[in-house]
Design an enzyme around this catalytic site. Structure first.
Site, PDB file in Angstrom:
ATOM      1  N   SER A   1      -4.491  12.224  -1.672  1.00 57.66           N
ATOM      2  CA  SER A   1      -3.749  13.274  -0.957  1.00 57.66           C
ATOM      3  C   SER A   1      -3.757  14.546  -1.806  1.00 57.66           C
ATOM      4  O   SER A   1      -3.454  15.637  -1.311  1.00 57.66           O
ATOM      5  CB  SER A   1      -2.312  12.822  -0.667  1.00 57.66           C
ATOM      6  OG  SER A   1      -1.712  12.271  -1.829  1.00 57.66           O
TER       7      SER A   1
ATOM      8  N   ASP B   1      -6.374   6.549  -7.137  1.00 56.16           N
ATOM      9  CA  ASP B   1      -6.880   6.367  -5.773  1.00 56.16           C
ATOM     10  C   ASP B   1      -8.372   6.673  -5.739  1.00 56.16           C
ATOM     11  O   ASP B   1      -8.798   7.788  -6.075  1.00 56.16           O
ATOM     12  CB  ASP B   1      -6.132   7.354  -4.859  1.00 56.16           C
ATOM     13  CG  ASP B   1      -6.024   6.860  -3.442  1.00 56.16           C
ATOM     14  OD1 ASP B   1      -6.510   5.757  -3.143  1.00 56.16           O
ATOM     15  OD2 ASP B   1      -5.425   7.598  -2.618  1.00 56.16           O
TER      16      ASP B   1
ATOM     17  N   LYS C   1      -6.753   2.020  -6.241  1.00 52.96           N
ATOM     18  CA  LYS C   1      -6.485   1.707  -4.823  1.00 52.96           C
ATOM     19  C   LYS C   1      -7.713   2.092  -4.027  1.00 52.96           C
ATOM     20  O   LYS C   1      -8.357   3.110  -4.315  1.00 52.96           O
ATOM     21  CB  LYS C   1      -5.264   2.488  -4.322  1.00 52.96           C
ATOM     22  CG  LYS C   1      -5.016   2.325  -2.819  1.00 52.96           C
ATOM     23  CD  LYS C   1      -3.675   2.887  -2.413  1.00 52.96           C
ATOM     24  CE  LYS C   1      -3.664   4.355  -2.107  1.00 52.96           C
ATOM     25  NZ  LYS C   1      -4.585   4.798  -1.036  1.00 52.96           N
TER      26      LYS C   1
ATOM     27  N   GLU D   1      -9.372   2.014   0.233  1.00 61.18           N
ATOM     28  CA  GLU D   1      -9.033   1.844   1.649  1.00 61.18           C
ATOM     29  C   GLU D   1      -9.992   0.871   2.338  1.00 61.18           C
ATOM     30  O   GLU D   1     -11.186   0.852   2.027  1.00 61.18           O
ATOM     31  CB  GLU D   1      -9.102   3.204   2.365  1.00 61.18           C
ATOM     32  CG  GLU D   1      -8.094   4.208   1.842  1.00 61.18           C
ATOM     33  CD  GLU D   1      -8.143   5.552   2.578  1.00 61.18           C
ATOM     34  OE1 GLU D   1      -8.898   5.690   3.575  1.00 61.18           O
ATOM     35  OE2 GLU D   1      -7.424   6.471   2.155  1.00 61.18           O
TER      36      GLU D   1
ATOM     37  N   GLU E   1      -0.180   1.659   6.058  1.00 59.74           N
ATOM     38  CA  GLU E   1       0.144   3.036   6.458  1.00 59.74           C
ATOM     39  C   GLU E   1       0.200   3.177   7.970  1.00 59.74           C
ATOM     40  O   GLU E   1      -0.753   2.801   8.672  1.00 59.74           O
ATOM     41  CB  GLU E   1      -0.889   4.029   5.872  1.00 59.74           C
ATOM     42  CG  GLU E   1      -0.602   5.463   6.288  1.00 59.74           C
ATOM     43  CD  GLU E   1      -1.255   6.529   5.423  1.00 59.74           C
ATOM     44  OE1 GLU E   1      -1.895   6.199   4.406  1.00 59.74           O
ATOM     45  OE2 GLU E   1      -1.109   7.709   5.786  1.00 59.74           O
TER      46      GLU E   1
HETATM   47  O1  KIV Z   1      -3.387   9.516  -1.135  1.00 58.96           O
HETATM   48  C1  KIV Z   1      -2.215   9.130  -1.023  1.00 58.96           C
HETATM   49  O2  KIV Z   1      -1.267   9.821  -1.414  1.00 58.96           O
HETATM   50  C2  KIV Z   1      -2.001   7.820  -0.427  1.00 58.96           C
HETATM   51  C3  KIV Z   1      -0.604   7.390  -0.123  1.00 58.96           C
HETATM   52  C4  KIV Z   1       0.100   8.284   0.786  1.00 58.96           C
HETATM   53  C5  KIV Z   1      -0.482   5.974   0.230  1.00 58.96           C
HETATM   54  O3  KIV Z   1      -2.924   7.104  -0.210  1.00 58.96           O
END
Ligand code: KIV
Length: 279
Positions: free
Chosen positions: A47, A84, A114, A116, A183
């Site tokens: 994000s 992420d 993390k 997806e 989500e």
């Molecule tokens: O990129 C992000 O901030 C996210 C979260 C909102 C779960 O993946």
């Protein structure tokens, strides 16, 4: 205060016992703030693309951008940090996925990554976990592939997609993830997934039955008003206060009232006399 960083077994042991909190950070100041208030995990989310870098979506975010920001977050916090994995950093092949996941750990000091996706990323998850890197899953509304899902909307409302999501969650669980972000899905589906996987679920727009909750920090603080999803609770409205402070600075600079004596330094000598003596 010394932070007691959670371990993977600590996080898994919280399932059904104690709720887990996770918030996003992209820099040292926010990392310090989150750590000071005892957040369980910090997510350096992609994000970043929208909140900090001004992209229209998470798709353009690069590995180098993520690493740059993850390093800053690590400098600000000793807590458990999740990096992420950005779009196309893990989809091409498993070797590249391991290499990129490894960058989060080796270069930025992250504790986990993390990524997806459901069944389609399970081989990758297995490979990354076997390489010794902990992985958090993320299903439901997956922003990197939002266009394939028909945009940023609630997922899993019909029986077919709900079934698929449950299967995805169980496949990720078997592949070795230590937690799964859910989500933007109905709360009844989140409850059912939570009850049918062995690892904690972390909800965002997924109702109260998940094992934990995550939000984008800028959203909860009311700092980012370009697009705020309806599931976000704004715990503060900082944007108006920040704008007021900035406007006051601009006005005082223009009028010459800032800086005043209180915000300036004095000297021990008479500068005018000093200058006159120099001539
Ligand atoms: O990129 C992000 O901030 C996210 C979260 C909102 C779960 O993946």
């Amino acid at each position: 205060m010394k932070v007691m960083k959670l371990t993977i077994p600590d996080i898994i042991a919280k399932k059904g016992v104690e709720k887990i909190s996770m918030l996003t950070a992209y820099d040292v100041s926010f990392a310090r703030l989150l750590e000071s208030q005892g957040v369980d995990m910090i997510l350096v989310g992609d994000s970043l693309g929208m909140v900090v870098l001004g992209y229209e979506s998470t798709v353009p975010v690069t590995m180098d951008e993520m690493i740059h920001h993850a390093k800053a977050v690590r400098r600000g916090s000793a807590s458990f940090i999740v990096g992420d994995m950005p779009f196309l950093s893990y989809q091409v092949d498993t070797r590249e996925a391991i290499k990129n996941a490894g960058r989060f750990c080796k270069e930025a000091g992250c504790d986990a990554v993390k990524l997806e996706g459901g069944l389609e990323v399970c081989d990758t998850v297995r490979a990354v976990v076997e390489a010794g890197i902990s992985v958090m899953g993320h299903i439901g509304l997956t922003p990197q592939t939002a266009s394939q899902l028909g945009g940023y909307k609630v997922q899993g409302r019909d029986i077919e997609s709900a079934r698929k999501m449950l299967r995805d969650a169980q496949a990720l669980d078997e592949a070795g993830v230590f937690a799964i972000v859910l989500e933007c899905i109905p709360d009844a589906l989140a409850k059912s997934i939570t009850e049918n996987v062995s690892v904690p679920t972390i909800g965002i727009g997924a109702g109260p039955h998940c094992d934990g909750q995550v939000l984008v920090t800028h959203d909860l603080l009311g700092m980012f008003d370009k697009f705020v999803p309806s599931f976000v609770k704004k715990y503060a409205q900082l944007a108006p206060q920040m704008k007021e402070a900035i406007a006051a600075f601009v006005k005082e600079v223009h009028s010459g009232t800032f800086p005043d004596d209180k915000h300036s330094f004095s000297m021990n000598v008479d500068v005018e006399k000093l200058m006159a003596d120099e001539k």
